[in-house]
Design an enzyme around this catalytic site. Structure first.
Site, PDB file in Angstrom:
ATOM      1  N   CYS A 154       0.809  -1.227   0.000  1.00 29.52           N
ATOM      2  CA  CYS A 154       0.000   0.000   0.000  1.00 29.52           C
ATOM      3  C   CYS A 154       0.845   1.283   0.000  1.00 29.52           C
ATOM      4  O   CYS A 154       0.517   2.250  -0.696  1.00 29.52           O
ATOM      5  CB  CYS A 154      -0.972  -0.003   1.164  1.00 29.52           C
ATOM      6  SG  CYS A 154      -0.263  -0.613   2.698  1.00 29.52           S
ATOM      7  N   HIS A 254      -2.288   6.793   3.768  1.00 32.91           N
ATOM      8  CA  HIS A 254      -0.858   6.783   4.099  1.00 32.91           C
ATOM      9  C   HIS A 254      -0.203   8.082   3.609  1.00 32.91           C
ATOM     10  O   HIS A 254      -0.354   8.463   2.437  1.00 32.91           O
ATOM     11  CB  HIS A 254      -0.152   5.620   3.397  1.00 32.91           C
ATOM     12  CG  HIS A 254      -0.478   4.265   3.958  1.00 32.91           C
ATOM     13  ND1 HIS A 254      -1.213   4.072   5.099  1.00 32.91           N
ATOM     14  CD2 HIS A 254      -0.126   3.011   3.518  1.00 32.91           C
ATOM     15  CE1 HIS A 254      -1.315   2.770   5.345  1.00 32.91           C
ATOM     16  NE2 HIS A 254      -0.674   2.111   4.409  1.00 32.91           N
TER      17      HIS A 254
HETATM   18  P1  NAP Z   1      -7.050  -8.949   7.390  1.00 36.07           P
HETATM   19  O1  NAP Z   1      -7.946  -7.803   7.695  1.00 36.07           O
HETATM   20  O2  NAP Z   1      -6.361  -9.608   8.526  1.00 36.07           O
HETATM   21  O3  NAP Z   1      -7.910 -10.049   6.570  1.00 36.07           O
HETATM   22  C1  NAP Z   1      -7.410 -11.339   6.299  1.00 36.07           C
HETATM   23  C2  NAP Z   1      -8.399 -12.165   5.500  1.00 36.07           C
HETATM   24  O4  NAP Z   1      -7.817 -13.466   5.272  1.00 36.07           O
HETATM   25  C3  NAP Z   1      -9.733 -12.411   6.236  1.00 36.07           C
HETATM   26  O5  NAP Z   1     -10.787 -12.429   5.286  1.00 36.07           O
HETATM   27  C4  NAP Z   1      -9.552 -13.823   6.822  1.00 36.07           C
HETATM   28  O6  NAP Z   1     -10.784 -14.529   6.976  1.00 36.07           O
HETATM   29  C5  NAP Z   1      -8.743 -14.472   5.705  1.00 36.07           C
HETATM   30  N1  NAP Z   1      -8.011 -15.642   6.200  1.00 36.07           N
HETATM   31  C6  NAP Z   1      -7.183 -15.715   7.292  1.00 36.07           C
HETATM   32  N2  NAP Z   1      -6.739 -16.982   7.442  1.00 36.07           N
HETATM   33  C7  NAP Z   1      -7.272 -17.715   6.434  1.00 36.07           C
HETATM   34  C8  NAP Z   1      -7.204 -19.088   6.053  1.00 36.07           C
HETATM   35  N3  NAP Z   1      -6.469 -19.983   6.752  1.00 36.07           N
HETATM   36  N4  NAP Z   1      -7.897 -19.484   4.958  1.00 36.07           N
HETATM   37  C9  NAP Z   1      -8.639 -18.613   4.239  1.00 36.07           C
HETATM   38  N5  NAP Z   1      -8.768 -17.299   4.571  1.00 36.07           N
HETATM   39  C10 NAP Z   1      -8.094 -16.859   5.644  1.00 36.07           C
HETATM   40  O7  NAP Z   1      -5.901  -8.519   6.392  1.00 36.07           O
HETATM   41  P2  NAP Z   1      -5.870  -7.287   5.312  1.00 36.07           P
HETATM   42  O8  NAP Z   1      -5.319  -6.064   5.925  1.00 36.07           O
HETATM   43  O9  NAP Z   1      -7.197  -7.218   4.635  1.00 36.07           O
HETATM   44  O10 NAP Z   1      -4.746  -7.782   4.317  1.00 36.07           O
HETATM   45  C11 NAP Z   1      -5.002  -8.800   3.364  1.00 36.07           C
HETATM   46  C12 NAP Z   1      -3.779  -8.927   2.474  1.00 36.07           C
HETATM   47  O11 NAP Z   1      -3.607  -7.708   1.755  1.00 36.07           O
HETATM   48  C13 NAP Z   1      -2.485  -9.151   3.254  1.00 36.07           C
HETATM   49  O12 NAP Z   1      -1.679 -10.037   2.526  1.00 36.07           O
HETATM   50  C14 NAP Z   1      -1.898  -7.752   3.355  1.00 36.07           C
HETATM   51  O13 NAP Z   1      -0.506  -7.763   3.513  1.00 36.07           O
HETATM   52  C15 NAP Z   1      -2.316  -7.148   2.019  1.00 36.07           C
HETATM   53  N6  NAP Z   1      -2.477  -5.684   1.947  1.00 36.07           N
HETATM   54  C16 NAP Z   1      -3.206  -5.001   2.867  1.00 36.07           C
HETATM   55  C17 NAP Z   1      -3.387  -3.624   2.727  1.00 36.07           C
HETATM   56  C18 NAP Z   1      -4.208  -2.788   3.692  1.00 36.07           C
HETATM   57  O14 NAP Z   1      -4.233  -1.546   3.533  1.00 36.07           O
HETATM   58  N7  NAP Z   1      -4.891  -3.382   4.671  1.00 36.07           N
HETATM   59  C19 NAP Z   1      -2.841  -2.962   1.622  1.00 36.07           C
HETATM   60  C20 NAP Z   1      -2.109  -3.692   0.677  1.00 36.07           C
HETATM   61  C21 NAP Z   1      -1.954  -5.057   0.860  1.00 36.07           C
HETATM   62  P3  NAP Z   1     -11.523 -14.680   8.417  1.00 36.07           P
HETATM   63  O15 NAP Z   1     -12.256 -13.407   8.687  1.00 36.07           O
HETATM   64  O16 NAP Z   1     -12.449 -15.821   8.198  1.00 36.07           O
HETATM   65  O17 NAP Z   1     -10.450 -14.952   9.430  1.00 36.07           O
END
Ligand code: NAP
Length: 363
Positions: A154, A254
């Site tokens: 991001c 950010h």
């Molecule tokens: P998050 O809020 O922690 O969400 C994680 C997601 O993954 C949830 O839907 C969770 O489902 C699912 N998950 C976790 N364990 C799993 C499993 N064993 N099998 C299948 N699904 C599973 O994370 P996030 O911030 O959205 O980030 C997601 C990805 O995008 C990461 O790789 C992060 O580095 C990247 N990213 C994030 C941002 C940002 O601004 N947030 C920006 C760029 C990239 P449950 O609810 O069922 O646990």
């Protein structure tokens, strides 16, 4: 024709943003939602801990969340967006690509692969040529092929937005420093950043983030080889990038304080830099993509801007704001960049990439 979209990690921070953007999108309809086994089998409204200020769209309330397997409703999706945690994204996304699906991922797992484009759609959509040549080759052989496209980190997305038009116009940047002030939504929702850690506080460490900013910039601003099969990064010695990353008590958006030096002498003037940034029109806008920003880079003249609360929604979060452009006593210029981390830094980028693929007949 409206395309069928799937979302992996649909309950997370990035996943929820995908839901919001897709639920109002004229070209895509939500067809499949996946998350962990904790959520699978539940209706989306029961599975999700909704944390957006916009209301959970009625249209997704009763969609049943699936396991993240290329089965069920995922099988006939035209495109699958992944907001999966990196602990699980590697295997899941690989299985989806092997099943012939087009996957656009936010996770870090495959970003370094030379044959996987790492795309910020307002910056380097030409790297999607790798996918175009793969799809055309498969079609010529009478086959269907899956493929993977990665979205950048991001904070990298905001950083490279102003760099691209500057490099195109004035030539290489040989030194760059970036100090980030990153929003808490960037840390995800499970478990997310605790109030005790972030209220009245700044945390001067985000695991792995500085390394991502430093190397991803060299891939995104890199070139594509003549076979259109691999990305060639800018060599380490040609561009020195140094990043320091901080988590601050902001919900979305950010901010990055950057300084840079051009390789070529004489360096341009401040006014020339401002003009190049203001005049930049990204490819997605030229293609007429639905979500493309009207103004890709907003050059702000007020001395106290950009600010996350006031500027993150410019062009619905697809535009990037740049302010305080001035000469730097060590390098050539310094400026402050602001971008919406879950829109142009994550889910919105994924959707804009899909719009470009759709415009090119690749999904
Ligand atoms: P998050 O809020 O922690 O969400 C994680 C997601 O993954 C949830 O839907 C969770 O489902 C699912 N998950 C976790 N364990 C799993 C499993 N064993 N099998 C299948 N699904 C599973 O994370 P996030 O911030 O959205 O980030 C997601 C990805 O995008 C990461 O790789 C992060 O580095 C990247 N990213 C994030 C941002 C940002 O601004 N947030 C920006 C760029 C990239 P449950 O609810 O069922 O646990």
């Amino acid at each position: 024709m409206v395309k069928k979209a799937g979302v992996l990690g649909a309950t997370g921070s990035v996943g929820q943003r995908f839901i919001l953007l897709l639920s109002q999108h004229p070209d895509f309809e939500i067809h499949a939602l996946g998350a962990s086994s904790r959520s699978a089998g539940k209706s989306y409204k029961d599975a999700v801990n909704w944390k957006q200020t916009d209301i959970l769209p009625q249209s997704v309330h009763n969609i049943q969340v699936q396991e993240c397997k290329p089965e069920g409703n995922f099988k006939d999706c035209d495109v699958v967006f992944s907001g999966l945690d990196s602990d699980v994204a590697g295997e899941v996304e690989k299985a989806f690509v092997e099943a012939g699906l087009a996957v656009i991922s936010n996770a870090k797992n495959y970003r370094r692969e030379k044959d996987v484009p790492l795309v910020v759609p307002i910056v380097n959509p030409e790297h999607l040529d790798i996918v175009e040549s793969k799809v055309k080759k498969a079609k010529a052989e009478g086959k269907n092929t899956g493929y993977l496209i990665c979205i950048s980190n991001c904070s990298t997305a905001g950083l490279v937005a102003p760099l691209k038009p500057l490099v195109d116009k004035f030539g290489p940047i040989d030194a760059l420093t970036a100090t980030t002030l990153q929003a808490i939504s960037g840390a995800g929702f499970s478990p997310g950043v605790s109030g005790m850690d972030i209220l009245d506080n700044i945390v001067p460490y985000i695991s792995g983030e500085e390394d991502k900013l430093e190397w991803e910039t060299k891939k995104i601003l890199g070139s594509i080889n003549k076979e259109r099969s691999e990305i060639v990064n800018i060599p380490e010695d040609d561009m020195k990038v140094s990043a320091q990353c901080n988590r601050v008590p902001v919900i979305d958006g950010h901010t990055e304080c950057i300084s840079l030096r051009f390789k070529n002498r004489p360096a341009p003037s401040v006014d020339e830099v401002k003009k190049v940034l203001s005049d930049y029109v990204c490819e997605a806008s030229k293609l007429g993509c639905h979500s493309a920003p009207k103004q890709t880079i907003h050059v702000l003249e007020q001395q106290d801007r950009p600010q996350p609360r006031l500027d993150r929604e410019r062009d619905n979060g697809y535009g990037v704001s740049v302010g305080r452009i001035r000469e730097d006593s060590l390098l050539d210029f310094k400026m402050v960049v602001l971008s919406h981390n879950t829109i142009i830094g994550a889910a919105g980028s994924g959707i804009l990439i899909a719009e470009i693929l759709n415009a090119k007949g690749l999904i």
